[in-house]
Write a protein that holds these residues in place. Structure first.
Motif, mmCIF file in Angstrom:
data_model
loop_
_atom_site.group_PDB
_atom_site.id
_atom_site.type_symbol
_atom_site.label_atom_id
_atom_site.label_comp_id
_atom_site.label_asym_id
_atom_site.label_seq_id
_atom_site.Cartn_x
_atom_site.Cartn_y
_atom_site.Cartn_z
ATOM 1 N N ASN A 232 0.817 -1.222 0.000
ATOM 2 C CA ASN A 232 0.000 0.000 0.000
ATOM 3 C C ASN A 232 0.850 1.270 0.000
ATOM 4 O O ASN A 232 0.321 2.376 0.151
ATOM 5 C CB ASN A 232 -0.951 0.012 1.197
ATOM 6 C CG ASN A 232 -0.213 0.026 2.528
ATOM 7 O OD1 ASN A 232 1.004 -0.188 2.580
ATOM 8 N ND2 ASN A 232 -0.942 0.267 3.591
ATOM 9 N N ALA A 233 2.161 1.132 -0.173
ATOM 10 C CA ALA A 233 3.037 2.308 -0.236
ATOM 11 C C ALA A 233 2.971 2.935 -1.620
ATOM 12 O O ALA A 233 2.698 2.263 -2.619
ATOM 13 C CB ALA A 233 4.471 1.929 0.097
ATOM 14 N N VAL A 234 3.227 4.217 -1.690
ATOM 15 C CA VAL A 234 3.305 4.926 -2.964
ATOM 16 C C VAL A 234 4.733 4.826 -3.499
ATOM 17 O O VAL A 234 5.692 5.069 -2.763
ATOM 18 C CB VAL A 234 2.926 6.413 -2.786
ATOM 19 C CG1 VAL A 234 3.192 7.188 -4.072
ATOM 20 C CG2 VAL A 234 1.482 6.550 -2.355
ATOM 21 N N LEU A 235 4.870 4.474 -4.774
ATOM 22 C CA LEU A 235 6.168 4.480 -5.453
ATOM 23 C C LEU A 235 6.125 5.591 -6.497
ATOM 24 O O LEU A 235 5.431 5.472 -7.509
ATOM 25 C CB LEU A 235 6.459 3.137 -6.112
ATOM 26 C CG LEU A 235 6.474 1.908 -5.199
ATOM 27 C CD1 LEU A 235 6.894 0.670 -5.983
ATOM 28 C CD2 LEU A 235 7.411 2.125 -4.019
ATOM 29 N N ALA A 236 6.842 6.671 -6.255
ATOM 30 C CA ALA A 236 6.791 7.846 -7.119
ATOM 31 C C ALA A 236 8.145 8.085 -7.765
ATOM 32 O O ALA A 236 9.189 7.908 -7.135
ATOM 33 C CB ALA A 236 6.372 9.075 -6.314
ATOM 34 N N SER A 237 8.106 8.519 -9.025
ATOM 35 C CA SER A 237 9.338 8.789 -9.759
ATOM 36 C C SER A 237 9.501 10.277 -10.008
ATOM 37 O O SER A 237 8.544 10.981 -10.324
ATOM 38 C CB SER A 237 9.331 8.051 -11.106
ATOM 39 O OG SER A 237 10.493 8.378 -11.850
#
Length: 467
Positions: free
Chosen positions: A107-112
């Motif tokens: 449920n973590a956000v992976l942002a680039s």
């Protein structure tokens, strides 16, 4: 609940992310194989720690710790938000996401931070593509609030969680619903960059002259209104349609070379690098960063005073950071950092700003006793009748200070406040103020007793602060 962010890649952009998260109270866990990463991020953090608090009247959250880790697996432990800022090579980014999804919570956000790749390219082959999106920032990340949020296949839950996190650290998440190479802002920058290369190559102007055209002209307009709102005004009373009719034909004129690109060879690189050295080579990168940060703080604080554009964002975030006063004796009514636009030619805080500090302190006390914005809107307020300010020591830019306030008199329509402004680092008294206020009706503009609830609160404080 502890807020934990993982930063994967600690260069200029990753370091800026780490600094902003940490200064906004997040615990930050960094992975970067560069042996110099800790030193580099430490230098970015020093700049950020000096500049970012100047935007706020509120005390900053307790600074989060930045820790460095040898593996991605270690860095993401407990992280609810991960910001990837590794080099702009698709195969490297996809490899990083494959490793991240082995260890990070689902449920973590992976942002680039990618400035060019579409989210669908990052999501290709991922175990959970709905977990990945683009959150593209602008340098310096710790000051500029924009982050282009481009979701691709990211779920609505991830989009909302990413946007909520960005707002929590004082950023503006711009949701770009359709994906395209380089998103939106960088496509505009690329167009200006290409035309700039031609203007330099053809000898029309130098790098400094071109920068002057931006910073003394339309750059100031763009900072507060952007492109279309600026052009709407250019149309005068007739508005945008008139502007389009007037300048639309120019699109057919050969004003730009955007469909053509100059050969990017060593001669062009040497020409531009040489002119840039002549323009700015007398200053180090750190000096240029300090100048940039000072200018950005001053401009955004000016916009903040007008509640416009990025200034409104900071003002609203400032209000969220400012909590109710603690019930203590004396009341600590102000905690903040001296911003660059408060300093005079002598290098210390201008005497007029002391008046602002003590005015802010009295406003905080008024809100504490119930004489807040709603009370004022209803037609009641306190007006300052007399102040006696003593300047006891220099106050320098970037210094943290606080104000202790005591109610010396609270009888009927009379209110007397004693303020002491103290340096946070050693408690030294920098200035003091004896302030006398009268309660007034905003309808008659004459003095009158406060409403009963406010009067009772003032009298209670006067009793508590007696002696």
């Amino acid at each position: 609940m502890e807020k934990i962010a993982a930063i994967i890649g600690g260069g200029v952009i990753g370091g800026g992310w780490a600094a902003r998260f940490a200064l906004m109270g997040w615990q930050v866990r960094v992975f970067d194989p560069d042996p110099e990463a800790e030193r580099k991020i430490g230098e970015v953090m020093a700049n950020a720690e000096r500049a970012l608090p100047m935007l706020y009247e509120s005390p900053m959250p307790k600074r989060g710790e930045i820790t460095f880790h040898d593996t991605i697996a270690e860095a993401v432990v407990g992280a609810t938000y991960v910001q990837e800022s590794v080099p702009e090579r698709l195969e490297i980014k996809q490899k990083v996401y494959a490793e991240l999804q082995k260890h990070v919570a689902e449920n973590a956000v992976l942002a680039s931070s990618t400035s060019g790749f579409k989210p669908s390219e990052l999501q290709e082959g991922a175990a959970r593509p709905q977990q990945i999106l683009v959150a593209h920032p602008f340098n310096p990340v710790y000051l500029l609030p924009l982050a282009e949020v481009v979701p691709g296949q990211a779920s609505l839950e991830v989009i909302e969680k990413a946007s909520e996190t960005l707002r929590d650290i004082g950023m503006y998440p711009l949701h770009i619903k359709a994906e395209i190479d380089a998103h939106v802002a960088d496509r505009l920058l690329e167009a200006v960059w290409r035309e700039a290369l031609w203007l330099i190559k053809d000898g029309i102007c130098t790098t400094e002259e071109l920068d002057d055209a931006i910073r003394y002209g339309f750059g100031l307009r763009w900072a507060q209104m952007g492109l279309f709102e600026t052009y709407r005004i250019a149309g005068g009373e007739a508005g945008m349609k008139h502007f389009m009719a007037q300048f639309g034909p120019a699109l057919k004129w050969p004003w730009t070379k955007l469909m053509d690109v100059p050969e990017f060879n060593n001669d062009l690189v040497d020409l531009i690098a040489g002119q840039s050295d002549d323009q700015s080579g007398h200053m180090s990168i750190r000096e240029l960063e300090r100048l940039r940060d000072n200018n950005l703080v001053a401009m955004m604080r000016a916009l903040k005073g007008q509640e416009a554009a990025a200034g409104k964002l900071i003002r609203d975030h400032d209000a969220r950071l400012r909590g109710p006063l603690a019930d203590e004796v004396p009341l600590v009514t102000v905690r903040r950092t001296v911003p660059v636009d408060w300093v005079d030619v002598n290098g210390h805080m201008n005497e007029g700003r002391y008046g602002q500090v003590f005015s802010d302190a009295s406003e905080e006390l008024m809100a504490h006793v119930g004489a807040d914005r709603a009370y004022i809107d209803a037609g009641n307020s306190y007006f300052t009748a007399e102040t006696n300010i003593k300047y006891l020591d220099e106050t320098l830019v970037g210094e943290e200070f606080f104000v202790e306030t005591r109610v010396a008199l609270g009888e009927g329509k009379k209110l007397r406040l004693l303020h002491e402004m103290k340096r946070a680092s050693d408690g030294a008294v920098l200035s003091s103020c004896d302030q006398f206020l009268l309660h007034v009706s905003l309808e008659t503009r004459k003095s009158c007793p406060p409403l009963p609830d406010v009067l009772a609160a003032v009298e209670a404080l006067a009793d508590k602060h007696a002696g």
